[in-house]
Design a protein around this motif. Structure first.
Motif, PDB file in Angstrom:
ATOM      1  N   GLU A  78       0.840  -1.206   0.000  1.00 20.46           N
ATOM      2  CA  GLU A  78       0.000   0.000   0.000  1.00 20.46           C
ATOM      3  C   GLU A  78       0.878   1.261   0.000  1.00 20.46           C
ATOM      4  OE1 GLU A  78      -2.489  -0.364   3.372  1.00 20.46           O
ATOM      5  OE2 GLU A  78      -3.872  -1.824   2.461  1.00 20.46           O
ATOM      6  N   THR A  79       1.963   1.210   0.804  1.00 18.25           N
ATOM      7  CA  THR A  79       2.875   2.368   0.837  1.00 18.25           C
ATOM      8  C   THR A  79       3.507   2.598  -0.527  1.00 18.25           C
ATOM      9  OG1 THR A  79       3.360   1.910   3.156  1.00 18.25           O
ATOM     10  CG2 THR A  79       4.895   3.353   1.978  1.00 18.25           C
ATOM     11  N   ARG A  80       3.971   1.478  -1.153  1.00 21.85           N
ATOM     12  CA  ARG A  80       4.592   1.621  -2.472  1.00 21.85           C
ATOM     13  C   ARG A  80       3.595   2.181  -3.478  1.00 21.85           C
ATOM     14  NH1 ARG A  80       4.839  -0.911  -7.066  1.00 21.85           N
ATOM     15  NH2 ARG A  80       3.388  -2.529  -6.350  1.00 21.85           N
ATOM     16  N   GLN A  81       2.368   1.618  -3.420  1.00 18.08           N
ATOM     17  CA  GLN A  81       1.349   2.120  -4.340  1.00 18.08           C
ATOM     18  C   GLN A  81       1.029   3.594  -4.051  1.00 18.08           C
ATOM     19  OE1 GLN A  81      -2.027  -0.452  -4.099  1.00 18.08           O
ATOM     20  NE2 GLN A  81      -0.978  -2.239  -5.020  1.00 18.08           N
ATOM     21  N   HIS A  82       1.006   3.915  -2.730  1.00 16.99           N
ATOM     22  CA  HIS A  82       0.737   5.313  -2.380  1.00 16.99           C
ATOM     23  C   HIS A  82       1.858   6.227  -2.888  1.00 16.99           C
ATOM     24  CE1 HIS A  82      -0.821   8.691  -0.098  1.00 16.99           C
ATOM     25  NE2 HIS A  82       0.401   8.868   0.426  1.00 16.99           N
ATOM     26  N   GLN A  83       3.126   5.782  -2.711  1.00 14.34           N
ATOM     27  CA  GLN A  83       4.247   6.573  -3.225  1.00 14.34           C
ATOM     28  C   GLN A  83       4.189   6.692  -4.736  1.00 14.34           C
ATOM     29  OE1 GLN A  83       7.765   4.705  -1.754  1.00 14.34           O
ATOM     30  NE2 GLN A  83       7.553   5.519   0.338  1.00 14.34           N
ATOM     31  N   ALA A  84       3.896   5.560  -5.391  1.00 13.90           N
ATOM     32  CA  ALA A  84       3.795   5.608  -6.855  1.00 13.90           C
ATOM     33  C   ALA A  84       2.681   6.546  -7.278  1.00 13.90           C
ATOM     34  CB  ALA A  84       3.555   4.201  -7.395  1.00 13.90           C
ATOM     35  N   ALA A  86       1.563   9.039  -5.474  1.00 16.75           N
ATOM     36  CA  ALA A  86       1.993  10.405  -5.184  1.00 16.75           C
ATOM     37  C   ALA A  86       2.989  10.910  -6.238  1.00 16.75           C
ATOM     38  CB  ALA A  86       2.636  10.475  -3.786  1.00 16.75           C
ATOM     39  N   GLN A  87       3.949  10.019  -6.633  1.00 12.98           N
ATOM     40  CA  GLN A  87       4.899  10.423  -7.674  1.00 12.98           C
ATOM     41  C   GLN A  87       4.181  10.707  -8.978  1.00 12.98           C
ATOM     42  OE1 GLN A  87       7.842   7.364  -7.958  1.00 12.98           O
ATOM     43  NE2 GLN A  87       8.808   7.864  -5.965  1.00 12.98           N
ATOM     44  N   TYR A  88       3.217   9.853  -9.287  1.00 11.55           N
ATOM     45  CA  TYR A  88       2.482  10.075 -10.535  1.00 11.55           C
ATOM     46  C   TYR A  88       1.710  11.383 -10.473  1.00 11.55           C
ATOM     47  CZ  TYR A  88      -0.813   9.285 -14.346  1.00 11.55           C
ATOM     48  OH  TYR A  88      -1.563   9.424 -15.482  1.00 11.55           O
ATOM     49  N   GLN A  89       1.070  11.617  -9.303  1.00 12.05           N
ATOM     50  CA  GLN A  89       0.342  12.886  -9.160  1.00 12.05           C
ATOM     51  C   GLN A  89       1.311  14.072  -9.215  1.00 12.05           C
ATOM     52  OE1 GLN A  89      -1.833  12.535  -5.515  1.00 12.05           O
ATOM     53  NE2 GLN A  89      -3.380  11.108  -6.350  1.00 12.05           N
ATOM     54  N   ASP A  90       2.539  13.884  -8.593  1.00 12.89           N
ATOM     55  CA  ASP A  90       3.530  14.962  -8.651  1.00 12.89           C
ATOM     56  C   ASP A  90       3.996  15.199 -10.079  1.00 12.89           C
ATOM     57  OD1 ASP A  90       5.424  16.799  -7.178  1.00 12.89           O
ATOM     58  OD2 ASP A  90       6.864  15.507  -8.203  1.00 12.89           O
ATOM     59  N   GLN A  91       4.205  14.087 -10.820  1.00 10.69           N
ATOM     60  CA  GLN A  91       4.585  14.239 -12.223  1.00 10.69           C
ATOM     61  C   GLN A  91       3.483  14.936 -13.015  1.00 10.69           C
ATOM     62  OE1 GLN A  91       5.563  10.387 -13.700  1.00 10.69           O
ATOM     63  NE2 GLN A  91       7.502  10.224 -12.530  1.00 10.69           N
ATOM     64  N   LEU A  92       2.242  14.529 -12.714  1.00  9.55           N
ATOM     65  CA  LEU A  92       1.136  15.201 -13.405  1.00  9.55           C
ATOM     66  C   LEU A  92       1.091  16.683 -13.061  1.00  9.55           C
ATOM     67  CD1 LEU A  92      -1.748  12.574 -13.072  1.00  9.55           C
ATOM     68  CD2 LEU A  92      -0.389  13.108 -15.100  1.00  9.55           C
ATOM     69  N   ALA A  93       1.319  16.986 -11.744  1.00 10.37           N
ATOM     70  CA  ALA A  93       1.309  18.398 -11.335  1.00 10.37           C
ATOM     71  C   ALA A  93       2.452  19.160 -12.000  1.00 10.37           C
ATOM     72  CB  ALA A  93       1.415  18.495  -9.811  1.00 10.37           C
ATOM     73  N   ARG A  94       3.652  18.521 -12.007  1.00 13.71           N
ATOM     74  CA  ARG A  94       4.786  19.181 -12.675  1.00 13.71           C
ATOM     75  C   ARG A  94       4.512  19.377 -14.159  1.00 13.71           C
ATOM     76  NH1 ARG A  94       9.712  19.164  -9.916  1.00 13.71           N
ATOM     77  NH2 ARG A  94       9.668  18.120  -7.889  1.00 13.71           N
ATOM     78  N   GLN A  95       3.938  18.329 -14.772  1.00 14.97           N
ATOM     79  CA  GLN A  95       3.624  18.434 -16.193  1.00 14.97           C
ATOM     80  C   GLN A  95       2.624  19.554 -16.449  1.00 14.97           C
ATOM     81  OE1 GLN A  95       5.196  16.732 -18.479  1.00 14.97           O
ATOM     82  NE2 GLN A  95       4.116  17.737 -20.157  1.00 14.97           N
TER      83      GLN A  95
END
Length: 541
Positions: A78-84, A86-95
């Protein structure tokens, strides 16, 4: 028979009784044994129950551990999925942010382009308006000038007679005035001259006054020249001297703090910062000690010739020798003497007059001395240069307690024999060997690279590698190079670091610069060998 039977029956009965007794005793033992076995079975049963309970408890613990491990894996996943996520959301936000920036940049560029186009249009309209106004103004100015010219011409044509008459009257009046002025001046001058000639007292006073005026002008002129030469000899620096440590009045007024530091500074070591071979170092140290003791005892200084390839430390040692001995130094170049022509003799005398006025003693260092101290018998030397050489020989014929002469040359064999006669000691500065080159590389690496990088005052950093090993390797590769070339190599390292993007000097960058320097040195040696004896240079050994 019956008796035997009875006996046998009695015996059998007794045996049965014994057997019954034995059976009874064995039954008790069997019963106790059975009880023991029962107790043993009960204990074994209890042990099996405990083992079963322990197995059940262990199974429960194993189930708990497995469940905990599953929960841990579940939480980790769950933590890994949450980090993934979050990273995906961060990438989307950065994009999205990058897209917004690009969009905003495009909008700004479009607005800027529109503004520039608008400004260009306004500037073009303003320029067109100004050009139109200037054109109209120019046309109106031309019309006005033409109208004025026509009016002026018309007026001149109509008033031509009047103008000619006015000019004629003005010229006649001016002529009459000039004639009357001449007559009046002649009459006054004639009467005054007649009165002056007839009065002998005035004539005598005038002649005496003119004579005194001429004597005063002549005396003032000569006194000014003598005072100028005295001031130049005492305070000024001769034109042939390029560099000196002697303090002048003008320098003291300009830089009082630096002059005070120089006056309060202590004598330096003669070999500080100078890297020489052990034998040469011992010899020049003896010269430095002798010179310092000569200065203290106010004895006569000895003249020294330092010869060898360029860049081997001759000028540097001459400066250090002067500072170590507590003397001033002055550096002149032999190449500056020949272009002076007839003024060379006067300039040479000024140098020695100026040197003789030093209170601390002066070390006069003549670099490239062979440029004007050549053999006088050769035809290549001009009359002016021969006269300058004679003046130099005249001023150095005797040892002096005021100045010390140090000559430096790459071709001492071209000296005039009289120059060789004035040299007390000859010192050969040869190219540094590997040990001296390693000391030079370490010295200049520390001065130009390591020290600025560690102090952090400049945009210069140094990568991590074995500095000592690298200096030894560079010393081996720079065979045949002089100290000046090694110093230039260290400065080139510093420049490469400044030219890099991050300001970091790496080992690869140093190796590249060393390879280029070695190739350049070999090319210079090929040029020098191609010139041969006509090249005017001494081939380094």
């Amino acid at each position: 028979m019956d008796l035997w039977r009875e006996g046998h029956q009695i015996g059998s009965g007794m045996k049965v009784d014994e057997e019954s007794w034995d059976v009874a005793s064995h039954a008790k033992e069997a019963l106790s044994l059975a009880q023991l076995q029962e107790q043993t079975l009960q204990l074994e049963q209890q042990a099996k129950v405990k083992e079963y309970e322990a197995a059940v408890e262990q199974l429960k613990n194993e189930q708990i551990r497995v469940q905990a491990e599953e929960r841990r894996k579940t939480l980790s996943e769950e933590t890994r999925q949450h980090q993934a996520r979050a990273q995906y959301q961060d990438q989307l936000a950065r994009q999205r942010y990058d897209d917004q920036l690009k969009q905003q940049q495009l909008v700004n560029e479009e607005n800027l382009r529109k503004q520039e186009e608008s400004v260009q249009k306004q500037e073009a309209m303003r320029r067109a308006t100004v050009e139109r106004e200037m054109e109209l103004r120019h046309k109106s100015e031309i019309l006005r000038v033409e109208a004025e010219a026509r009016a002026r011409a018309q007026a001149e044509r109509e008033n031509a007679d009047i103008i000619r008459e006015q000019i004629r009257l003005t010229a006649a009046e001016q002529r009459q005035t000039i004639l009357e002025s001449i007559r009046t001046a002649g009459a006054l001058f004639g009467e005054g001259f007649r009165a002056f000639v007839t009065d002998w007292d005035k004539v005598t006073a005038t002649v005496a006054g003119l004579t005194l005026l001429a004597v005063g002008v002549y005396s003032a002129k000569n006194a000014t020249a003598v005072a100028g030469r005295f001031i130049e000899a005492r305070l000024g620096k001769p034109s042939l001297v390029r560099e000196t440590s002697r303090i002048t009045v003008l320098e003291a007024l300009r830089h009082p703090v630096q002059v005070s530091r120089r006056l309060l500074s202590r004598p330096q070591d003669a070999l500080e910062g100078v890297v020489l071979s052990p034998s040469l170092e011992a010899r020049v140290r003896d010269i430095a000690i002798a010179t310092r003791n000569t200065k203290r005892n106010q004895s006569l200084y000895r003249n020294i010739l330092m010869y060898g390839p360029p860049g081997t430390g001759k000028t540097l040692f001459a400066k250090k020798l002067a500072l170590h001995s507590g003397m001033d130094y002055a550096i002149m170049t032999g190449g500056d003497v020949a272009p002076m022509g007839r003024e060379g003799v006067t300039a040479m005398h000024k140098v020695f007059d100026w040197a003789s006025t030093s209170r601390r003693g002066l070390l006069l260092f003549v670099d490239e001395a062979d440029a004007f101290l050549r053999k006088r018998a050769t035809e290549k030397i001009s009359e002016d240069l021969r006269a300058t050489l004679n003046a130099f020989l005249h001023r150095t014929g005797q040892h002096s307690s005021k100045f010390m002469l140090v000559l430096a040359s790459n071709q001492p064999e071209q000296f005039d024999w009289a120059i060789n006669d004035r040299i007390d000691e000859m010192v050969c500065f040869d190219l540094p060997q590997q040990e001296e080159r390693e000391r030079l590389v370490r010295l200049y690496f520390d001065k130009h690279v390591l020290k600025p990088a560690t102090e952090g005052k400049q945009r210069l950093r140094l990568a991590q590698f074995d500095y000592g090993k690298k200096c030894s390797e560079i010393a081996r590769l720079t065979e045949g190079m002089s100290g000046r070339e090694i110093a230039q190599l260290a400065v080139a390292w510093q420049a490469m670091a400044y030219a890099s993007e991050d300001g970091v000097l790496t080992e690869a960058m140093m190796d590249t610069r060393v390879q280029d320097t070695v190739q350049q040195h070999r090319q210079k040696m090929r040029w020098l060998q191609a010139e041969g004896p006509q090249g005017g240079q001494r081939l380094p050994s």
